[in-house]
Design a protein around this motif. Sequence first.
Motif, PDB file in Angstrom:
ATOM      1  N   VAL A 161       0.835  -1.196   0.000  1.00 38.76           N
ATOM      2  CA  VAL A 161       0.000   0.000   0.000  1.00 38.76           C
ATOM      3  C   VAL A 161       0.878   1.256   0.000  1.00 38.76           C
ATOM      4  O   VAL A 161       0.601   2.229  -0.717  1.00 38.76           O
ATOM      5  CB  VAL A 161      -0.957   0.000   1.202  1.00 38.76           C
ATOM      6  N   LEU A 162       1.952   1.247   0.766  1.00 37.91           N
ATOM      7  CA  LEU A 162       2.860   2.397   0.803  1.00 37.91           C
ATOM      8  C   LEU A 162       3.498   2.640  -0.562  1.00 37.91           C
ATOM      9  O   LEU A 162       3.661   3.794  -0.982  1.00 37.91           O
ATOM     10  CB  LEU A 162       3.939   2.183   1.864  1.00 37.91           C
ATOM     11  N   ARG A 163       3.867   1.587  -1.244  1.00 37.75           N
ATOM     12  CA  ARG A 163       4.420   1.750  -2.604  1.00 37.75           C
ATOM     13  C   ARG A 163       3.400   2.426  -3.512  1.00 37.75           C
ATOM     14  O   ARG A 163       3.733   3.333  -4.285  1.00 37.75           O
ATOM     15  CB  ARG A 163       4.819   0.396  -3.184  1.00 37.75           C
ATOM     16  N   ARG A 164       2.163   1.991  -3.416  1.00 40.05           N
ATOM     17  CA  ARG A 164       1.118   2.575  -4.259  1.00 40.05           C
ATOM     18  C   ARG A 164       0.879   4.041  -3.905  1.00 40.05           C
ATOM     19  O   ARG A 164       0.738   4.894  -4.798  1.00 40.05           O
ATOM     20  CB  ARG A 164      -0.167   1.756  -4.129  1.00 40.05           C
ATOM     21  N   GLY A 182      14.224   4.242  -5.232  1.00 39.46           N
ATOM     22  CA  GLY A 182      12.971   3.760  -5.780  1.00 39.46           C
ATOM     23  C   GLY A 182      11.859   3.669  -4.747  1.00 39.46           C
ATOM     24  O   GLY A 182      12.014   4.013  -3.574  1.00 39.46           O
ATOM     25  N   LEU A 183      10.709   3.174  -5.204  1.00 36.03           N
ATOM     26  CA  LEU A 183       9.533   3.072  -4.344  1.00 36.03           C
ATOM     27  C   LEU A 183       9.762   2.140  -3.170  1.00 36.03           C
ATOM     28  O   LEU A 183       9.213   2.347  -2.084  1.00 36.03           O
ATOM     29  CB  LEU A 183       8.328   2.596  -5.162  1.00 36.03           C
ATOM     30  N   ALA A 187       8.916   3.239   0.659  1.00 33.27           N
ATOM     31  CA  ALA A 187       7.962   2.483   1.464  1.00 33.27           C
ATOM     32  C   ALA A 187       8.617   1.915   2.714  1.00 33.27           C
ATOM     33  O   ALA A 187       8.048   1.958   3.811  1.00 33.27           O
ATOM     34  CB  ALA A 187       7.358   1.357   0.623  1.00 33.27           C
ATOM     35  N   GLN A 188       9.846   1.402   2.564  1.00 33.78           N
ATOM     36  CA  GLN A 188      10.529   0.803   3.711  1.00 33.78           C
ATOM     37  C   GLN A 188      10.864   1.855   4.765  1.00 33.78           C
ATOM     38  O   GLN A 188      10.774   1.580   5.969  1.00 33.78           O
ATOM     39  CB  GLN A 188      11.805   0.091   3.251  1.00 33.78           C
ATOM     40  N   GLU A 189      11.242   3.057   4.335  1.00 31.40           N
ATOM     41  CA  GLU A 189      11.534   4.117   5.299  1.00 31.40           C
ATOM     42  C   GLU A 189      10.298   4.463   6.124  1.00 31.40           C
ATOM     43  O   GLU A 189      10.385   4.698   7.333  1.00 31.40           O
ATOM     44  CB  GLU A 189      12.069   5.356   4.575  1.00 31.40           C
ATOM     45  N   GLU A 190       9.135   4.501   5.482  1.00 29.17           N
ATOM     46  CA  GLU A 190       7.899   4.762   6.226  1.00 29.17           C
ATOM     47  C   GLU A 190       7.632   3.634   7.220  1.00 29.17           C
ATOM     48  O   GLU A 190       7.316   3.875   8.389  1.00 29.17           O
ATOM     49  CB  GLU A 190       6.713   4.893   5.274  1.00 29.17           C
ATOM     50  N   LEU A 191       7.739   2.395   6.750  1.00 34.18           N
ATOM     51  CA  LEU A 191       7.472   1.247   7.623  1.00 34.18           C
ATOM     52  C   LEU A 191       8.429   1.231   8.805  1.00 34.18           C
ATOM     53  O   LEU A 191       8.030   0.966   9.949  1.00 34.18           O
ATOM     54  CB  LEU A 191       7.585  -0.056   6.833  1.00 34.18           C
ATOM     55  N   ASP A 192       9.698   1.540   8.553  1.00 35.70           N
ATOM     56  CA  ASP A 192      10.680   1.584   9.643  1.00 35.70           C
ATOM     57  C   ASP A 192      10.294   2.638  10.678  1.00 35.70           C
ATOM     58  O   ASP A 192      10.457   2.419  11.892  1.00 35.70           O
ATOM     59  CB  ASP A 192      12.077   1.877   9.085  1.00 35.70           C
ATOM     60  N   CYS A 228       0.614  11.369  17.836  1.00 33.88           N
ATOM     61  CA  CYS A 228       0.797  12.108  16.590  1.00 33.88           C
ATOM     62  C   CYS A 228       0.083  11.414  15.437  1.00 33.88           C
ATOM     63  O   CYS A 228      -0.215  10.217  15.492  1.00 33.88           O
ATOM     64  CB  CYS A 228       2.287  12.267  16.255  1.00 33.88           C
ATOM     65  N   ILE A 229      -0.178  12.184  14.400  1.00 35.71           N
ATOM     66  CA  ILE A 229      -0.667  11.644  13.135  1.00 35.71           C
ATOM     67  C   ILE A 229       0.549  11.059  12.426  1.00 35.71           C
ATOM     68  O   ILE A 229       1.363  11.783  11.872  1.00 35.71           O
ATOM     69  CB  ILE A 229      -1.323  12.738  12.280  1.00 35.71           C
ATOM     70  N   GLY A 230       0.691   9.733  12.464  1.00 33.23           N
ATOM     71  CA  GLY A 230       1.892   9.114  11.927  1.00 33.23           C
ATOM     72  C   GLY A 230       1.953   9.108  10.414  1.00 33.23           C
ATOM     73  O   GLY A 230       3.002   9.346   9.823  1.00 33.23           O
ATOM     74  N   PHE A 231       0.805   8.845   9.770  1.00 35.23           N
ATOM     75  CA  PHE A 231       0.798   8.782   8.304  1.00 35.23           C
ATOM     76  C   PHE A 231      -0.638   8.804   7.811  1.00 35.23           C
ATOM     77  O   PHE A 231      -1.522   8.178   8.404  1.00 35.23           O
ATOM     78  CB  PHE A 231       1.480   7.498   7.816  1.00 35.23           C
ATOM     79  N   ILE A 232      -0.845   9.526   6.712  1.00 33.62           N
ATOM     80  CA  ILE A 232      -2.115   9.532   5.991  1.00 33.62           C
ATOM     81  C   ILE A 232      -1.780   9.312   4.522  1.00 33.62           C
ATOM     82  O   ILE A 232      -0.973  10.052   3.952  1.00 33.62           O
ATOM     83  CB  ILE A 232      -2.856  10.883   6.144  1.00 33.62           C
ATOM     84  N   GLY A 233      -2.380   8.305   3.902  1.00 23.33           N
ATOM     85  CA  GLY A 233      -2.071   8.040   2.501  1.00 23.33           C
ATOM     86  C   GLY A 233      -3.247   7.448   1.755  1.00 23.33           C
ATOM     87  O   GLY A 233      -3.896   6.512   2.250  1.00 23.33           O
ATOM     88  N   VAL A 234      -3.515   7.981   0.564  1.00 24.83           N
ATOM     89  CA  VAL A 234      -4.587   7.492  -0.307  1.00 24.83           C
ATOM     90  C   VAL A 234      -3.950   6.956  -1.584  1.00 24.83           C
ATOM     91  O   VAL A 234      -3.070   7.611  -2.163  1.00 24.83           O
ATOM     92  CB  VAL A 234      -5.590   8.622  -0.641  1.00 24.83           C
ATOM     93  N   VAL A 235      -4.366   5.773  -2.017  1.00 23.55           N
ATOM     94  CA  VAL A 235      -3.814   5.206  -3.256  1.00 23.55           C
ATOM     95  C   VAL A 235      -4.272   6.060  -4.441  1.00 23.55           C
ATOM     96  O   VAL A 235      -5.349   6.671  -4.408  1.00 23.55           O
ATOM     97  CB  VAL A 235      -4.228   3.731  -3.427  1.00 23.55           C
ATOM     98  N   PRO A 236      -3.441   6.149  -5.494  1.00 20.60           N
ATOM     99  CA  PRO A 236      -3.723   7.095  -6.591  1.00 20.60           C
ATOM    100  C   PRO A 236      -5.100   6.956  -7.225  1.00 20.60           C
ATOM    101  O   PRO A 236      -5.751   7.960  -7.543  1.00 20.60           O
ATOM    102  CB  PRO A 236      -2.613   6.787  -7.601  1.00 20.60           C
ATOM    103  N   GLU A 237      -5.572   5.729  -7.401  1.00 19.05           N
ATOM    104  CA  GLU A 237      -6.849   5.544  -8.102  1.00 19.05           C
ATOM    105  C   GLU A 237      -8.054   6.006  -7.288  1.00 19.05           C
ATOM    106  O   GLU A 237      -9.171   6.120  -7.823  1.00 19.05           O
ATOM    107  CB  GLU A 237      -7.027   4.077  -8.502  1.00 19.05           C
ATOM    108  N   GLN A 238      -7.857   6.315  -6.005  1.00 20.52           N
ATOM    109  CA  GLN A 238      -8.962   6.772  -5.159  1.00 20.52           C
ATOM    110  C   GLN A 238      -8.888   8.272  -4.852  1.00 20.52           C
ATOM    111  O   GLN A 238      -9.690   8.780  -4.056  1.00 20.52           O
ATOM    112  CB  GLN A 238      -8.982   5.982  -3.845  1.00 20.52           C
ATOM    113  N   ARG A 239      -7.964   8.956  -5.481  1.00 22.89           N
ATOM    114  CA  ARG A 239      -7.838  10.384  -5.196  1.00 22.89           C
ATOM    115  C   ARG A 239      -8.909  11.181  -5.940  1.00 22.89           C
ATOM    116  O   ARG A 239      -9.467  10.721  -6.923  1.00 22.89           O
ATOM    117  CB  ARG A 239      -6.427  10.860  -5.547  1.00 22.89           C
ATOM    118  N   GLY A 240      -9.156  12.391  -5.430  1.00 18.23           N
ATOM    119  CA  GLY A 240     -10.194  13.223  -6.017  1.00 18.23           C
ATOM    120  C   GLY A 240     -11.530  13.139  -5.307  1.00 18.23           C
ATOM    121  O   GLY A 240     -12.477  13.841  -5.668  1.00 18.23           O
TER     122      GLY A 240
END
Length: 299
Positions: A161-164, A182-183, A187-192, A228-240
């Motif tokens: 999901v993080l890669r996406r 690369g992706l 993604a790994q930096e976020e997971l870490d 804290c708000i650690g992360f918020i992420g929406v996959v590209p196909e669901q944006r808008g």
Amino acid sequence: MTDLVIRALGERDAHLFDSLPDPLRVGEAMSHVTFRPEWQRVALRDGEVVARAAWWGGPKDTAPIELNWLDVAEGEEEAGAELLRTSPYAVEYLLNLPAGWRDDPVLLAAGETRLRVARAAGMHPFVERYQYRWTPDCGLPERPGRLVFRPEPDDAVILDVLRRVHSATLDAHALRAIEEGGLDQAAQEELDFFHWCPSPRDWWQLAYTPGGDLVGLHIPAHNPSGPCIGFIGVVPEQRGHGYAYDLLVECTQVLVAQGAEFIAGATDQGNFPMAANFARAGHPVVRERIHLATGPSQP
């Protein structure tokens, strides 16, 4: 002019760090942060502190992960630069500033002084960010009710999901990681980071439409300084569809349900959609930060 003496502090002389004024009110803003004396360094001239710097890391970190505090006496910018140049810690400097600092001549002068010192030490501005702090007085935003949230125990799924999410991101740190490795690296930096936080793993949640389509993820977290708000992420196909707001509200709700009396957050100033979501959800900007990186500047 007498030669400088630059050294780290210890428990017995940690009080020396308090010898300079704090025009940017960093101490007040970071009153909940514990600084280790051995990660504090001062420059002395004739026994007087003329520059100081404090690095920070988590309680289990063996080396600091960022520079949080820098002050110099009037006319001692070169001493401050030398203090940074001789430091053993090659990490980002998070220049911590009051909100709207550029509109106040005193704060503007203090901020520009620290920028000059950091540049003279070989650093360069990388990204500017807003810092948020929600408290109950801000009001708890109501859940829109459009999404279904479920915990996801499999790190491999979270990484995918993080890669996406990062395949189309506005986040400067993620873009730098993508450029470097690369992706997968981004993604790994976020997971870490999520694992580095001391908050429970089962707080992590994926979000779905009622029909079962993946929307994204949110990570309610506690860093060593608090919720804290650690992360918020929406996959590209669901944006808008404005789903980032739904994720932010859910993240806020989960943290409050876990007893949070304040919630920290941050986003790049250039990430206009996310900044608008923080404002809509009642998270006020309380500080600003300029991240300065070491090494060659980006084009």
